[in-house]
Each structure stands twice: as C-alpha cells, then as structure tokens.
Write a protein that holds these residues in place. Structure first.
Motif, short mmCIF file in Angstrom:
data_model
loop_
_atom_site.label_atom_id
_atom_site.label_comp_id
_atom_site.label_asym_id
_atom_site.label_seq_id
_atom_site.Cartn_x
_atom_site.Cartn_y
_atom_site.Cartn_z
N THR A 166 -24.77 -23.80 22.28
CA THR A 166 -23.39 -23.42 21.96
C THR A 166 -23.16 -21.95 22.32
O THR A 166 -24.09 -21.15 22.36
CB THR A 166 -23.08 -23.62 20.46
OG1 THR A 166 -24.01 -22.85 19.69
CG2 THR A 166 -23.20 -25.09 20.07
N VAL A 167 -21.91 -21.62 22.56
CA VAL A 167 -21.55 -20.25 22.93
C VAL A 167 -21.59 -19.37 21.69
O VAL A 167 -21.05 -19.75 20.64
CB VAL A 167 -20.15 -20.23 23.57
CG1 VAL A 167 -19.72 -18.81 23.86
CG2 VAL A 167 -20.14 -21.06 24.83
N PRO A 168 -22.22 -18.19 21.75
CA PRO A 168 -22.25 -17.29 20.59
C PRO A 168 -20.85 -16.89 20.15
O PRO A 168 -19.90 -16.88 20.94
CB PRO A 168 -23.03 -16.08 21.12
CG PRO A 168 -23.83 -16.59 22.27
CD PRO A 168 -22.99 -17.66 22.89
N SER A 169 -20.74 -16.56 18.89
CA SER A 169 -19.45 -16.15 18.32
C SER A 169 -18.87 -14.96 19.10
O SER A 169 -19.58 -14.01 19.44
CB SER A 169 -19.64 -15.76 16.85
OG SER A 169 -18.44 -15.29 16.30
N GLY A 170 -17.58 -15.04 19.38
CA GLY A 170 -16.91 -13.95 20.10
C GLY A 170 -17.01 -14.03 21.60
O GLY A 170 -16.48 -13.17 22.31
N CYS A 171 -17.71 -15.06 22.11
CA CYS A 171 -17.90 -15.22 23.55
C CYS A 171 -17.09 -16.42 24.06
O CYS A 171 -16.61 -17.24 23.28
CB CYS A 171 -19.37 -15.41 23.88
SG CYS A 171 -20.41 -13.99 23.42
N HIS A 172 -16.98 -16.52 25.39
CA HIS A 172 -16.15 -17.54 26.00
C HIS A 172 -16.92 -18.26 27.09
O HIS A 172 -17.51 -17.63 27.97
CB HIS A 172 -14.87 -16.92 26.56
CG HIS A 172 -14.08 -16.16 25.55
ND1 HIS A 172 -13.12 -16.75 24.76
CD2 HIS A 172 -14.14 -14.86 25.15
CE1 HIS A 172 -12.60 -15.85 23.94
NE2 HIS A 172 -13.20 -14.69 24.17
N LEU A 173 -16.89 -19.58 27.05
CA LEU A 173 -17.65 -20.42 27.98
C LEU A 173 -17.10 -20.31 29.40
O LEU A 173 -15.89 -20.29 29.62
CB LEU A 173 -17.58 -21.88 27.51
CG LEU A 173 -18.34 -22.91 28.34
CD1 LEU A 173 -19.85 -22.69 28.21
CD2 LEU A 173 -17.97 -24.33 27.91
N LEU A 174 -18.03 -20.29 30.38
CA LEU A 174 -17.64 -20.24 31.78
C LEU A 174 -17.77 -21.59 32.47
O LEU A 174 -16.98 -21.92 33.36
CB LEU A 174 -18.50 -19.22 32.53
CG LEU A 174 -18.32 -17.76 32.14
CD1 LEU A 174 -19.28 -16.88 32.93
CD2 LEU A 174 -16.88 -17.31 32.36
N GLY A 175 -18.79 -22.38 32.10
CA GLY A 175 -18.99 -23.64 32.79
C GLY A 175 -20.04 -24.50 32.14
O GLY A 175 -20.72 -24.09 31.20
N TRP A 176 -20.19 -25.72 32.68
CA TRP A 176 -21.12 -26.69 32.11
C TRP A 176 -21.51 -27.72 33.16
O TRP A 176 -20.88 -27.84 34.21
CB TRP A 176 -20.48 -27.40 30.92
CG TRP A 176 -19.48 -28.46 31.33
CD1 TRP A 176 -19.71 -29.80 31.49
CD2 TRP A 176 -18.11 -28.26 31.69
NE1 TRP A 176 -18.56 -30.44 31.91
CE2 TRP A 176 -17.57 -29.51 32.03
CE3 TRP A 176 -17.27 -27.13 31.74
CZ2 TRP A 176 -16.24 -29.68 32.44
CZ3 TRP A 176 -15.96 -27.28 32.14
CH2 TRP A 176 -15.45 -28.55 32.47
N THR A 177 -22.60 -28.47 32.85
CA THR A 177 -22.97 -29.65 33.62
C THR A 177 -23.20 -30.78 32.62
O THR A 177 -23.20 -30.56 31.40
CB THR A 177 -24.26 -29.44 34.43
OG1 THR A 177 -25.35 -29.21 33.53
CG2 THR A 177 -24.13 -28.27 35.40
N ALA A 178 -23.46 -31.97 33.13
CA ALA A 178 -23.73 -33.11 32.26
C ALA A 178 -24.98 -32.89 31.44
O ALA A 178 -25.11 -33.42 30.32
CB ALA A 178 -23.84 -34.38 33.10
N ILE A 179 -25.93 -32.11 31.94
CA ILE A 179 -27.19 -31.86 31.24
C ILE A 179 -27.12 -30.64 30.35
O ILE A 179 -27.67 -30.62 29.25
CB ILE A 179 -28.34 -31.71 32.27
CG1 ILE A 179 -28.62 -33.06 32.94
CG2 ILE A 179 -29.61 -31.17 31.61
CD1 ILE A 179 -29.68 -32.99 34.03
N THR A 180 -26.42 -29.62 30.81
CA THR A 180 -26.40 -28.33 30.11
C THR A 180 -24.96 -27.96 29.75
O THR A 180 -24.17 -27.61 30.63
CB THR A 180 -27.02 -27.23 31.00
OG1 THR A 180 -28.34 -27.63 31.39
CG2 THR A 180 -27.10 -25.90 30.26
N PRO A 181 -24.60 -28.03 28.46
CA PRO A 181 -23.20 -27.79 28.06
C PRO A 181 -22.74 -26.35 28.16
O PRO A 181 -21.54 -26.08 28.11
CB PRO A 181 -23.16 -28.28 26.61
CG PRO A 181 -24.58 -28.13 26.12
CD PRO A 181 -25.44 -28.42 27.32
N ASN A 182 -23.68 -25.42 28.27
CA ASN A 182 -23.34 -23.99 28.34
C ASN A 182 -24.05 -23.37 29.53
O ASN A 182 -25.23 -23.07 29.47
CB ASN A 182 -23.74 -23.30 27.03
CG ASN A 182 -23.53 -21.80 27.05
OD1 ASN A 182 -23.00 -21.24 28.00
ND2 ASN A 182 -23.95 -21.14 25.99
#
Length: 281
Positions: A166-182
C-alpha cells in the motif's frame, strides 16, 4: 552566470552484475548522463552534475552533514527491505532524517530503494507470495502517473519479488501491474502540495518541481546486458520458467519497437522525469 551544476548522492545498497561494472555509481552515472543528454540537446548551456557514491552496506558510510545535495538516490539490492539487519536499519534511520531535516533535498528510491523509502514513511515491505517480475514489464499508470511521466503506460526493467502493498500516508500512487499493486509513488513538498481536486481529477497536471519524494519499483537504470547477467547468475533462484520468460523481454517487449532503440522507458522517461523533479526542463 555559470551553467547549472547538480550534486547528487547515491546510496549504494549492492554491487551490480556483471561484476566488471564495479560499483553502482558507474551504472547510475551512465543512466543519468543518458537521460540528461536528451535535455541538454535543447539547451544553450548544458547542465552538469556530480554523483557521489556511498557504500551503505559494507562500509556503512553516508553523506556528511556539511554537504548539501540537490538529491539523494537509493539503489536496488538483492536484500529484502524488511530484514532486521544493522545496515538496513541504519539506512531507514538516515532516510527518515533526510525527510525530516533536509526539506530542500529531493529523495529518489529505485526498487529496494522504493521499499526503504516506504518503510521510512511508516509503510511496509513484504514478500509478494513468491511472484517475480523480471525484465521489461508494462506498468499501468494512474492519472497522476500519466501526467508525471507524460505517457499512458510505462515499460520498465524489473527484478523483484518483494513489494510495498500500500502507498504510505501522504503519498500518491503512480502505477501498478496485476502482480504488484504499487509500482511507485510520490510525495509533494509541503509548501507545494497541489489542491485535492486537482490530484483527484483525470488530468492532474502538476509541476514536477513540486515533488519532494519519487519512487519506482522497477529498475530504470538496468540495461539488457545487466538483465542478462542477472538471469545468468540467478537462474536457479528464479527458476527455469521465470528465467526463460524474462529472457524474451530482457531486450525489450516483443512486437513493441522503440524509436530510440532502447529496451524500455528507463532513460527517456523515468530518468528524464528525475531531472525534471530536480528542476531541469
């Protein structure tokens, strides 16, 4: 006025393969040089930089407090970021201090470095059920990721079976794959946080210089030569099916030729983005 010169620190968390490359400083210098060359081509005065390497594993040395770096980069490593080892614990402590005490220093995490930054921000790194991602993989991007990278999706070399779930608090996700959500995240400078309605929009056009922390799970610095050397050295660990599949993508995605002749977006997109965050346009 003298042309801009940047001073960067590289926290070396391993040695690259093949061993003839020496230390990771050489690999990262080559990568950053190549991406900066693209930007310098349109500048009247070229940007230059110094990259100082610090062995944080065997020597456990770090940048001295009296040197002000524009950016600190944390490399990949075959180690797991969740291990309770002295050098890893020291590294996390140092990263926490950079975040708390060096507000003008940009922080970049690559693969293992991405995981270390997540831990320093209160997140976690865990095994990904033994699922490997190796060689060039296409990462799906969030609207923010598309804005930052200037692409709809990102093709990057990979080598990991741990991840940050999961994305740490205060951060924003850039991308994902079917295997790796972050597959990476950003944190904005506290003085330059974009409005929530902009970040939640379908086209969050944010200034790259407003980013304080930038991470990717992949290896934008890897070349096909490095990936093939890793596959040769770690074929038994990876297993025959993973190794064979990875070899089909180590030189680039089949059926997806690139105009720049490179295997992936590591230089022209990720490296260029890092320079943009540092203020080079």
């Amino acid at each position: 006025m003298a042309p801009p010169h940047f001073r960067l620190a590289l926290l070396e968390c391993s040695r690259p393969l093949p061993t003839t490359l020496g230390r990771y400083r050489h690999v990262y210098k080559t990568w950053l040089d190549a991406s900066l060359e693209i930007l310098n081509a349109s500048r009247t005065e070229p940007v230059t930089f110094t990259l100082d390497g610090y062995d944080v594993v065997d020597e456990m040395v770090y940048p001295p407090d009296d040197i002000e770096y524009h950016g600190v980069i944390i490399t990949g490593s075959p180690s797991s970021a969740y291990e309770d080892l002295e050098w890893i614990n020291r590294l996390i402590t140092f990263v926490k201090r950079i975040i708390a005490e060096k507000p003008n220093t940009k922080l970049f995490g690559i693969c293992f470095g991405h995981q270390i930054v997540a831990r320093a921000l209160g997140g976690e790194c865990t095994p990904n059920d033994g699922k490997w991602e190796v060689a060039v993989i296409t990462v799906q991007l969030t609207p923010l990721g598309k804005s930052i990278f200037g692409k709809e999706e990102l093709d990057v070399q990979q080598l990991h079976r741990d991840h940050v779930p999961t994305v740490p608090s205060g951060c924003h996700l850039l991308g994902w794959t079917a295997i790796t959500p972050n597959h990476g995240f950003v944190m904005f400078d506290s003085k330059s946080i974009p409005p929530a309605e902009l970040l939640d929009s379908e086209s969050p056009n944010v200034p790259l210089t407003s980013i304080r922390i930038f991470t990717v799970q992949g290896h934008p610095e890897f070349t096909p030569m490095i990936v093939h050397a890793v596959l040769d050295a770690r074929a038994k660990l990876l297993g025959a099916p993973v190794t064979h599949d990875a070899r089909t993508r180590a030189d680039g995605l089949p059926g997806k030729p690139r105009s720049d002749g490179r295997a992936c977006d590591g230089v022209s997109v990720v490296g260029r983005t890092i320079w943009g965050i540092l203020g080079v346009a």
